[in-house]
Design an enzyme around this catalytic site. Sequence first.
Site, PDB file in Angstrom:
ATOM      1  N   GLY A  31       0.802  -1.211   0.000  1.00  0.00           N
ATOM      2  CA  GLY A  31       0.000   0.000   0.000  1.00  0.00           C
ATOM      3  C   GLY A  31       0.839   1.267   0.000  1.00  0.00           C
ATOM      4  O   GLY A  31       2.014   1.264  -0.330  1.00  0.00           O
ATOM      5  N   LEU A  33       0.467   3.666  -2.144  1.00  0.00           N
ATOM      6  CA  LEU A  33       0.862   3.531  -3.533  1.00  0.00           C
ATOM      7  C   LEU A  33       1.401   4.832  -4.115  1.00  0.00           C
ATOM      8  O   LEU A  33       0.904   5.923  -3.829  1.00  0.00           O
ATOM      9  CB  LEU A  33      -0.329   3.050  -4.361  1.00  0.00           C
ATOM     10  CG  LEU A  33      -0.974   1.735  -3.917  1.00  0.00           C
ATOM     11  CD1 LEU A  33      -2.133   1.379  -4.836  1.00  0.00           C
ATOM     12  CD2 LEU A  33       0.049   0.603  -3.878  1.00  0.00           C
ATOM     13  N   HIS A  37       4.502   1.933  -8.011  1.00  0.00           N
ATOM     14  CA  HIS A  37       3.504   0.863  -7.993  1.00  0.00           C
ATOM     15  C   HIS A  37       2.633   0.908  -9.252  1.00  0.00           C
ATOM     16  O   HIS A  37       2.318  -0.132  -9.844  1.00  0.00           O
ATOM     17  CB  HIS A  37       2.590   1.001  -6.769  1.00  0.00           C
ATOM     18  CG  HIS A  37       3.285   0.831  -5.462  1.00  0.00           C
ATOM     19  ND1 HIS A  37       3.467   1.865  -4.583  1.00  0.00           N
ATOM     20  CD2 HIS A  37       3.845  -0.261  -4.879  1.00  0.00           C
ATOM     21  CE1 HIS A  37       4.092   1.415  -3.504  1.00  0.00           C
ATOM     22  NE2 HIS A  37       4.342   0.136  -3.657  1.00  0.00           N
ATOM     23  N   LYS A 151      13.722  -1.827  -7.896  1.00  0.00           N
ATOM     24  CA  LYS A 151      14.308  -1.077  -6.778  1.00  0.00           C
ATOM     25  C   LYS A 151      14.685  -2.033  -5.656  1.00  0.00           C
ATOM     26  O   LYS A 151      15.726  -1.880  -5.025  1.00  0.00           O
ATOM     27  CB  LYS A 151      13.338  -0.008  -6.256  1.00  0.00           C
ATOM     28  CG  LYS A 151      13.972   0.842  -5.140  1.00  0.00           C
ATOM     29  CD  LYS A 151      12.997   1.817  -4.552  1.00  0.00           C
ATOM     30  CE  LYS A 151      12.079   1.169  -3.547  1.00  0.00           C
ATOM     31  NZ  LYS A 151      12.782   0.775  -2.291  1.00  0.00           N
ATOM     32  N   SER A 187       9.676   5.358  -3.183  1.00  0.00           N
ATOM     33  CA  SER A 187       9.478   4.388  -2.114  1.00  0.00           C
ATOM     34  C   SER A 187       8.415   4.914  -1.164  1.00  0.00           C
ATOM     35  O   SER A 187       8.324   6.133  -0.931  1.00  0.00           O
ATOM     36  CB  SER A 187      10.782   4.167  -1.348  1.00  0.00           C
ATOM     37  OG  SER A 187      10.562   3.442  -0.162  1.00  0.00           O
ATOM     38  N   SER A 188       7.638   4.000  -0.611  1.00  0.00           N
ATOM     39  CA  SER A 188       6.638   4.405   0.372  1.00  0.00           C
ATOM     40  C   SER A 188       7.289   5.058   1.586  1.00  0.00           C
ATOM     41  O   SER A 188       6.702   5.934   2.225  1.00  0.00           O
ATOM     42  CB  SER A 188       5.816   3.191   0.812  1.00  0.00           C
ATOM     43  OG  SER A 188       5.086   2.664  -0.278  1.00  0.00           O
ATOM     44  N   ARG A 189       8.518   4.660   1.901  1.00  0.00           N
ATOM     45  CA  ARG A 189       9.199   5.209   3.073  1.00  0.00           C
ATOM     46  C   ARG A 189       9.756   6.613   2.834  1.00  0.00           C
ATOM     47  O   ARG A 189      10.202   7.272   3.777  1.00  0.00           O
ATOM     48  CB  ARG A 189      10.307   4.268   3.533  1.00  0.00           C
ATOM     49  CG  ARG A 189       9.786   2.981   4.185  1.00  0.00           C
ATOM     50  CD  ARG A 189      10.918   2.165   4.794  1.00  0.00           C
ATOM     51  NE  ARG A 189      10.411   1.083   5.631  1.00  0.00           N
ATOM     52  CZ  ARG A 189      10.208  -0.161   5.212  1.00  0.00           C
ATOM     53  NH1 ARG A 189      10.448  -0.468   3.962  1.00  0.00           N
ATOM     54  NH2 ARG A 189       9.748  -1.077   6.044  1.00  0.00           N
TER      55      ARG A 189
END
Length: 282
Positions: A31, A33, A37, A151, A187-189
């Site tokens: 998630g 996103l 993604h 990645k 990246s989500s982070r």
Amino acid sequence: MEAISTKDELTEQLSEWRAEGDHIALVPTMGNLHAGHLSLIDAAREHAERVVVSVFVNPTQFGVDEDFDDYPRTLDRDTRRLRKVRADVLFAPDVETIYPFGIEQATQVIVPQLTDTLCGAHRPGHFDGVTTVVTRLFALVQPDVALFGLKDFQQQMVIRRMTEDLHIPINIVSVPTVREEDGLAMSSRNSYLDETQRAIAPELFKVLNRTADEIRHGESDFAGLESLMHESIAAGGFRPEYAAIRNASDLSEPTAETREFAILVAAYLGETRLIDNVRVSR
């Protein structure tokens, strides 16, 4: 787009598609996103008539002191984005659906050797959690193809090995890294970074590219290049975890005969762990 959370609903929908002769692609995510993604979904359309996107923050791939509780959960926003790009199904199961006998009693899938180095060495048990949850998603969806981003270079390699080793009849497709305009890998982070850190973060990609240029022009002192990468990353304000040059086919140490290289880094910027990689041939 159908939003589905249970095994029975998923099975019913997948059975309808298979009866129509449709191929099914799976894009597994946790998630939050972003465009990276969405690029996987675009690529999935090239391989299948139907695309299932799973959203599940998997507890078994987080270490004791990692960010499972803080990991961004944005299901409403993710749902809107998936509707906009016309995914066919959002599969957002709960923990009980994925681990019906509980996490402590869960059957595990472990890939040896490939998971002992790089991220695996610094995050013990992480890849065991990844391969275990991916196997479960494969069993639930039974896709014809599954897509993973480059990645996470080591991750997609581990999943590819697992799929081949267990004779799972799924085609694994790796999709190039999507980057911000300044080169930072999406990246989500990245959402953890403050303004100052966000300005520093693209330096990782610059270090990778400088190293790739050295290899491309014939440099073979790989240990020396790794040390230089480590020093450059540290000087840029990061806390390096590793900076490595590996054989792109199996993550082994490169030799004079190696022609395909993966250059990989992991480093903390503040409390945020970032990873990135580039490939280079010569």
